[in-house]
Write an enzyme that holds these catalytic residues in place. Sequence first.
Site: not given
Lengths: 336, 460
Positions: B323-325, B457, B460
């Site tokens: 999810w973060h990248g 963020y 993201f």
Amino acid sequence: MSSSISSSESDSGWGRSLLACLGTLIGAAALVLALMVVVDPYDSGKLGLLGIDGVNSRLTQITAASRARDPNFNAAILGNSTAQMIEPAELSRAAGMRFVQLYTTGSAPREQLAVLDFFLRHHKQVGALVIAADPGWCVHARPKEEGAPFPYWLYDTSVVTYAMRLISWQAIEQAFQRLGIGLGKRQRMNPDGFVSYEDIWPPGRFKEINAPRDPAPAISTEMRAVFPEISALQDVVRSLPPDVAIVIVVPPTFAPTVPKHGTDAALERRACDAALKAVTEGRLRSNFINYRVDNALTRDRDNFADFIHYRPVLARKIEQGIAASLRDGESAKTDF
Amino acid sequence: MLFNDYPFLLVFLPAALLIYRLVDPFPHLRIGVQVALSLAFYGWGSPSFILLLIASIAVNWFASVVYGRVKWKTVLTLAVLLDLGVLALFKYANFILANLGHVFEATLPTLDIGLPLGISFFTFHHIMYLVDLKRGKAPLYTLDRYALYIAFFPQAIAGPLARWSEVMHQFGRQVYVPGWQRQFCIATCFIALGLFQKVVIADSIAHLLDPIYTQAAGGPLGSGDAWLAFCFSFQILFDFSGYSDIAIGLGLLFGVQLPYNFNAPLRSTNIQDFWQRWHITLMLFLRDYVFYPLVNLRFLPRRWLPVQFFGAMLITMALCGLWHGASWTFVLWGVVHGLAQIACSLWRRYGPHFPSWLGWALTVLFVLATGVIFRAGSVEAAWHVFVGLTQPLPLARGPHLWPLIVAPLFAFLLPASQDIVAFFTRRPNLFLAGILGLGLFALLLHMGGRDLHEFVYFKF
């Protein structure tokens, strides 16, 4: 949820606290803005009621504005630190004009064009412009801004954009320095802007740093002819009266960094030189001079502080070439 | 438009507060005006994707209305799949194409599409509501209220991931009722604290670390710089904690209390404790909408349930990483954290007792080490950082290292922001209020002389 936040309290003390907070914030901002309006911390000419002359700072990106609007000059030297050693006083003597040094350390062409625009806005009569064109001018696409951001807001026409930037620690520091100049407690910088870098890079030392940032080779012949930064300069030059002399100088670099004959880099260099030359062609007392050559002078380490920063001995030669160009145009003798 | 930007703080926010003050006495206007302000905020920051946000709201709300009429759960499932599809298209399409290219040894084209601002967050907000609607827990809402839930500008871009049940009932409440001044004082404290964390601490660390990570991507690090790179987790903590605090403060200014997102995570004594204190709202989302469903699936015999439990934990954390990248380093980061949680869980059950100080030290070291993988962008760059740790600390940099001294001290010693704010707002205090005003002004001065750093963020 924390009960301390969800519980309500109608104590009038909260209203007074809110007022105290906002009052302090707004009051402090008003005081600082008032100081800025009175002092004009960057000597931009957009504000200022005290009539203090000049600035005292080594941040060339911000001090160039003060010099660029100085009516005592009618000619300018533009570039980054590769133009720094060209002495405006020498050029003034040789060419009979009043030159100011407007180099901005580490700047890219787009930034130098912003300074040039500011200079032109503040001078109805311009005698000459000297532009030190380092490899940054030879890019085929304008690069994204990198490194320390350039203060375009200072060179912009908008007072609002400028005023917004005056709420900063840096502006306060500059304001107090200007007040110091106004009160006679501090010397203003040399008005013509010349500062030798030999005080930080003493003679006799060569550092193997700062390789010339030649752009990556173009991927096609068509692309090799596209130089957006030079086109932008061309647009500015076309808008100038025909009697404004333009001298474009490619600064010397230490010989091993000069593109070797027959290589892609040499082809690139030749294309860029041609584009720069086209900017000055047909103009009176104008010239393009390429000092980025491999010869005895550029092979001598003693003539450089690093790969791209040359010593005064080369600067004097460059000044002679510029002065000759301002006198004889394209037929000038610019030996190097 | 960023929360730490002059146009937001000096133009948008005062204008929004003024407009809302004028409509506050009119209940039927409040939500509509907040929706308009939120869309204006989003449109300013990401004009090319404002229609995507509006379409996303309309489609999901329409799905909920259809479900309310016909009770076909398939409608909601399709809406969730569509949301995930859109997220995949914008965020993961090029990653998938690149990996397919590796598998088939072919050069596949890349899609030249930007990443819509806040797409992960508004997708997750849709999912939280639609899944709860499907579970029979959520009611139907009017379009304007639903639109505000998705687009509410303090939280739309990077959270906190507020559940519908936490905020829906707060929308449209009158703000200017007795006691509003106290709410505003608390909000101002949150905003000041958030700005301090972001522009003073996180951005100063970023200024030190960004060139080091650029260098690490190209080759080994010299002069002990790796020790600075090792401290990236402090940057992201103060960056995102700062953002969350500003968001909470802004929410309060418009009468909405958003959930807290951090609770002094670097004071945790084990990795499970850490994940209950770091990005709390994301972890609650992953727990309720990924982990529990995976655990409750009955595809393994009963005696294998522990395997399924730990497998679900690992998958959840891997998805948290992804999810973060769209990068394998993020997946690796998530898997490593998943493994650490499994190890922690087993240790707590079968291992000897750990002194809390040792647990804290190991947790911090683990978070810092995995933070390098998170930030580096490639395993090779992370390796360059780890190898560089064999060199001595770069003490020659002296005073320039102050952010990396202050940040750990704050992270280890100070309580969570909400506790700090609660402490200072127990009762009105004119002196403290004046100091707060001066502090805010000092922060404005600090921001004025610097270039903007986006919140981490936002990517993201």
